[in-house]
Design a protein around this motif. Structure first.
Motif, short mmCIF file in Angstrom:
data_model
loop_
_atom_site.label_atom_id
_atom_site.label_comp_id
_atom_site.label_asym_id
_atom_site.label_seq_id
_atom_site.Cartn_x
_atom_site.Cartn_y
_atom_site.Cartn_z
N ILE A 175 0.83 -1.21 0.00
CA ILE A 175 0.00 0.00 0.00
C ILE A 175 0.87 1.25 0.00
O ILE A 175 0.58 2.23 -0.70
N ALA A 176 1.94 1.24 0.78
CA ALA A 176 2.82 2.42 0.83
C ALA A 176 3.40 2.75 -0.54
O ALA A 176 3.58 3.91 -0.89
N ASN A 177 3.68 1.71 -1.32
CA ASN A 177 4.23 1.89 -2.67
C ASN A 177 3.16 1.60 -3.73
O ASN A 177 3.44 0.99 -4.76
N LEU A 178 1.97 2.06 -3.48
CA LEU A 178 0.79 1.67 -4.23
C LEU A 178 0.92 1.84 -5.74
O LEU A 178 1.35 2.89 -6.23
N LYS A 179 0.50 0.80 -6.44
CA LYS A 179 0.30 0.86 -7.89
C LYS A 179 -1.14 0.45 -8.15
O LYS A 179 -1.54 -0.68 -7.84
N LEU A 180 -1.92 1.36 -8.70
CA LEU A 180 -3.32 1.03 -8.93
C LEU A 180 -3.45 -0.11 -9.94
O LEU A 180 -2.65 -0.21 -10.88
N PRO A 181 -4.44 -0.96 -9.77
CA PRO A 181 -4.67 -2.02 -10.75
C PRO A 181 -4.99 -1.41 -12.12
O PRO A 181 -5.50 -0.28 -12.20
#
Length: 258
Positions: A175-181
């Motif tokens: 989550i901290a390094n979030l990449k959206l789907p």
């Protein structure tokens, strides 16, 4: 197989799948589910948590796959709606991406849109939080923040000790390094995104940003409350879910965003 429990009757032909936040488990939804007796409610416990503590956390993508398998096995032929909080909300996003036409609606709370600023500092704070969580007084503080009392506090204190530290670290890092789907704009589901008024800025900032990600989207703020609003206001959360399923106006207590 992940642990899950169903409540209600499948004769309704409408099912709600509940995905909890990090550090909790499926039972956190009990008070909310109690306000939704006319739906079939399925509360799933994520890997590394509660009664799924022995299931290894691999990734948000892998968890969404497992949730999808449970939906296929248990909810065939039903009108499926998703509710997700925090970590569970991000698993729900991945599920929507994987199945852009299969989920009728999603009600998500306390999710972010972008990678967290100063992620390295966040990881250091997480180490401190994990140590802090071992302290009984800290555990009771979290229980109080989510409106737990009596027997529910006792159950929370039992289950929080089962949470796999590695699962918390790995899921928090994702989550901290979030990449959206990918392909969220292809999702046909109706999306409702909620956030407490006193939550962190990166959660509140996510509300307008997701508007461009979905074709059928609305959002609202819960006045006077923060991250634990779902526990403090279970009937309000249930009313919001019901409004989203039935495509009605949101409860008057919520401040809908433009």
């Amino acid at each position: 197989m992940l642990h899950y429990s169903g409540t209600g009757t499948k004769r309704s032909k409408t099912a709600i799948v509940f995905l909890h936040g990090g550090g909790f488990s499926g039972w956190m939804w009990e008070n909310i589910i109690g306000h939704l007796p006319d739906y079939f409610c399925l509360a799933i416990t994520l890997p590394g948590h509660g009664l799924s503590a022995k299931e290894e956390w691999v990734s948000i993508e892998d968890t969404a796959r497992q949730v999808g398998e449970i939906i296929d096995n248990e909810l065939e032929g039903m009108d499926v709606h998703i509710v997700g909080l925090s970590l569970g909300g991000h698993v729900a996003l991945q599920l929507l991406s994987d199945r852009p036409k299969d989920i009728s609606s999603a009600t998500l709370s306390c999710i972010i849109h972008d990678p967290l600023p100063n992620a390295e500092i966040y990881h250091l704070l997480l180490r401190g939080i994990l140590k802090f969580r071992k302290i009984p007084m800290a555990q009771k503080f979290v229980a109080h923040k989510f409106g737990m009392a009596g027997e529910k506090t006792r159950r929370y204190l039992q289950e929080v000790r089962k949470v796999d530290k590695k699962a918390i670290k790995q899921s928090s890092a994702e989550i901290a390094n979030l990449k959206l789907p990918p392909n969220l704009q292809e999702v046909s589901s109706r999306i409702l995104l909620l956030a407490g008024e006193t939550e962190r800025s990166f959660t509140l900032d996510a509300l307008p940003k997701y508007k461009s990600e979905f074709s059928n989207y609305r959002s609202a703020i819960v006045p006077k409350y923060g991250y634990g609003w779902s526990g403090k206001c279970p009937s309000l959360f249930a009313d919001a879910i019901r409004a989203q399923i039935s495509q009605n106006q949101l409860p008057a207590e919520l401040i809908e965003q433009n």
